[in-house]
Design an enzyme around this catalytic site. Structure first.
Site, mmCIF file in Angstrom:
data_model
loop_
_atom_site.group_PDB
_atom_site.id
_atom_site.type_symbol
_atom_site.label_atom_id
_atom_site.label_comp_id
_atom_site.label_asym_id
_atom_site.label_seq_id
_atom_site.Cartn_x
_atom_site.Cartn_y
_atom_site.Cartn_z
ATOM 1 N N SER A 142 0.884 -1.173 0.000
ATOM 2 C CA SER A 142 0.000 0.000 0.000
ATOM 3 C C SER A 142 0.915 1.214 0.000
ATOM 4 O O SER A 142 2.106 1.101 0.331
ATOM 5 C CB SER A 142 -0.847 -0.025 1.278
ATOM 6 O OG SER A 142 -1.420 1.239 1.540
ATOM 7 N N TYR A 155 -2.028 -1.285 10.424
ATOM 8 C CA TYR A 155 -1.970 -1.450 8.959
ATOM 9 C C TYR A 155 -0.639 -0.934 8.405
ATOM 10 O O TYR A 155 0.011 -1.593 7.589
ATOM 11 C CB TYR A 155 -3.143 -0.674 8.360
ATOM 12 C CG TYR A 155 -3.405 -0.906 6.890
ATOM 13 C CD1 TYR A 155 -4.077 -2.038 6.443
ATOM 14 C CD2 TYR A 155 -3.017 0.041 5.937
ATOM 15 C CE1 TYR A 155 -4.349 -2.230 5.104
ATOM 16 C CE2 TYR A 155 -3.290 -0.149 4.589
ATOM 17 C CZ TYR A 155 -3.960 -1.283 4.177
ATOM 18 O OH TYR A 155 -4.236 -1.469 2.844
HETATM 19 P P1 NAD Z 1 -11.669 -6.383 0.091
HETATM 20 O O1 NAD Z 1 -12.239 -6.296 1.474
HETATM 21 O O2 NAD Z 1 -12.523 -6.012 -1.065
HETATM 22 O O3 NAD Z 1 -11.114 -7.861 -0.179
HETATM 23 C C1 NAD Z 1 -10.334 -8.529 0.759
HETATM 24 C C2 NAD Z 1 -10.569 -10.013 0.601
HETATM 25 O O4 NAD Z 1 -9.688 -10.674 1.520
HETATM 26 C C3 NAD Z 1 -11.992 -10.455 0.944
HETATM 27 O O5 NAD Z 1 -12.496 -11.304 -0.079
HETATM 28 C C4 NAD Z 1 -11.830 -11.182 2.270
HETATM 29 O O6 NAD Z 1 -12.779 -12.245 2.441
HETATM 30 C C5 NAD Z 1 -10.419 -11.702 2.140
HETATM 31 N N1 NAD Z 1 -9.821 -12.015 3.444
HETATM 32 C C6 NAD Z 1 -9.879 -11.268 4.575
HETATM 33 N N2 NAD Z 1 -9.239 -11.904 5.571
HETATM 34 C C7 NAD Z 1 -8.761 -13.065 5.052
HETATM 35 C C8 NAD Z 1 -8.035 -14.154 5.588
HETATM 36 N N3 NAD Z 1 -7.675 -14.189 6.873
HETATM 37 N N4 NAD Z 1 -7.714 -15.176 4.757
HETATM 38 C C9 NAD Z 1 -8.098 -15.172 3.460
HETATM 39 N N5 NAD Z 1 -8.806 -14.172 2.906
HETATM 40 C C10 NAD Z 1 -9.138 -13.145 3.691
HETATM 41 O O7 NAD Z 1 -10.346 -5.502 0.160
HETATM 42 P P2 NAD Z 1 -9.392 -4.895 -0.988
HETATM 43 O O8 NAD Z 1 -9.502 -3.428 -0.895
HETATM 44 O O9 NAD Z 1 -9.573 -5.570 -2.282
HETATM 45 O O10 NAD Z 1 -7.970 -5.271 -0.350
HETATM 46 C C11 NAD Z 1 -7.118 -6.264 -0.882
HETATM 47 C C12 NAD Z 1 -5.691 -5.941 -0.478
HETATM 48 O O11 NAD Z 1 -5.317 -4.676 -1.033
HETATM 49 C C13 NAD Z 1 -5.484 -5.822 1.040
HETATM 50 O O12 NAD Z 1 -4.244 -6.406 1.389
HETATM 51 C C14 NAD Z 1 -5.431 -4.334 1.257
HETATM 52 O O13 NAD Z 1 -4.690 -3.986 2.403
HETATM 53 C C15 NAD Z 1 -4.752 -3.883 -0.015
HETATM 54 N N6 NAD Z 1 -4.925 -2.476 -0.363
HETATM 55 C C16 NAD Z 1 -6.173 -1.969 -0.539
HETATM 56 C C17 NAD Z 1 -6.302 -0.629 -0.887
HETATM 57 C C18 NAD Z 1 -7.638 -0.001 -1.098
HETATM 58 O O14 NAD Z 1 -7.703 1.228 -1.121
HETATM 59 N N7 NAD Z 1 -8.715 -0.776 -1.260
HETATM 60 C C19 NAD Z 1 -5.178 0.180 -1.018
HETATM 61 C C20 NAD Z 1 -3.920 -0.380 -0.823
HETATM 62 C C21 NAD Z 1 -3.811 -1.713 -0.502
#
Ligand code: NAD
Length: 260
Positions: A142, A155
């Site tokens: 991130s 985080y």
């Molecule tokens: P999201 O909530 O849409 O998807 C996350 C997925 O991870 C879900 O399907 C959830 O069921 C799954 N999950 C959660 N805990 C889990 C576990 N213990 N084991 C297996 N699966 C698990 O979130 P997203 O925004 O798509 O985030 C995905 C990644 O991207 C994360 O690592 C997040 O930190 C990172 N990220 C997101 C953003 C953003 O702005 N959305 C920015 C930077 C980084």
């Protein structure tokens, strides 16, 4: 089709960014295991994406913080498809509190999903990659792998930690063609972020509009969210990049929020 018939595991692939990466890889012919805590959603995502093709998907229920479930999931992929070429360690959650209010159990839960998850999935996949002559491990970092923001101590700590784990795997994996990268997106509108908007408005005592415009997009050059498609394209680039030239590197996709 650079990923045609490549065997890929994407954790957290049932939703948001992980789902978008699975879609991009399958559009390029990959075979993708969607490994998610929510097994039903993983199966459903796999069905939808296989119907689109030309690649295919299977859904696997996996808690990335549970070593037995991770090992069983990776074994299942190898039993079905014979090897693992690409791991996208993407599963993650967000929990926001001021440090002095952060429940220790919630701190540990967040660190475990991001850091234990990255470690355990890598540990399970690396032997298969070595055997096959190489592979690509991509961590979902991130901008918070590089920057801090109020309320996000767990985080920010976890996302910084993934840079270290990636560098370590780059060193240990080099002789076997196992390479690593970290993608560092700015804010992407996914369920994870939608949930944060009201929470941050409450914790900071400001409106939801101010959370979006001032906190989330305040430092971008154009006040735009990074998209799932943007992140999926970067993941495809790293997964398909065959030499060790970029190993250990992170790449920020954030509309100029973080430029170093
Ligand atoms: P999201 O909530 O849409 O998807 C996350 C997925 O991870 C879900 O399907 C959830 O069921 C799954 N999950 C959660 N805990 C889990 C576990 N213990 N084991 C297996 N699966 C698990 O979130 P997203 O925004 O798509 O985030 C995905 C990644 O991207 C994360 O690592 C997040 O930190 C990172 N990220 C997101 C953003 C953003 O702005 N959305 C920015 C930077 C980084």
């Amino acid at each position: 089709m650079k990923l045609k018939d490549k065997i890929c595991i994407i954790t957290g692939g049932a939703s948001g960014i992980g789902y978008g990466i699975a879609e991009r890889f399958i559009a390029d012919g990959a075979r993708v295991a969607i490994a998610d805590l929510n097994g039903t959603s993983a199966q459903e995502a796999a069905r939808k994406l296989t119907a689109k093709g030309p690649g295919s998907a299977i859904g696997i229920e996996m808690n990335v913080a549970d070593e037995d479930m991770v090992n069983a999931g990776v074994d299942r992929v190898v039993a079905q498809w014979g090897r693992v070429d690409v791991l996208v360690s993407n599963a993650g959650i967000q929990i926001v509190h001021k440090i002095e209010d952060f429940p220790f159990a919630e701190w540990k839960k967040l660190l475990s999903i991001h850091l234990d998850g990255g470690f355990l999935t890598s540990k399970a996949c690396i032997p298969h990659m070595k055997k096959a002559g190489g592979g690509s491990i991509i961590f979902m970092g991130s901008v918070h792998s590089k920057e801090a923001s109020p309320l996000k101590s767990a985080y920010v700590t976890a996302k910084h930690g993934l840079l270290g784990l990636a560098r370590e795997i780059a060193r240990e994996g080099a002789d076997y063609g196992v390479r690593t990268n970290v993608i560092c997106p700015g804010f992407v509108k996914t369920p994870l972020v939608e949930k944060q908007i009201p929470e941050q408005a409450h914790d900071l005592g400001i409106s939801e509009q101010d959370v979006v415009e001032k906190i989330m997009l305040g430092e971008t050059v154009d006040k735009e969210f990074t998209t799932i498609a943007d992140v999926a394209e970067v993941a495809h680039f790293f997964a398909a990049f065959e030499s060790n030239a970029l190993t250990g590197q992170s790449l920020v996709a954030s509309h100029g929020w973080y430029m170093n």
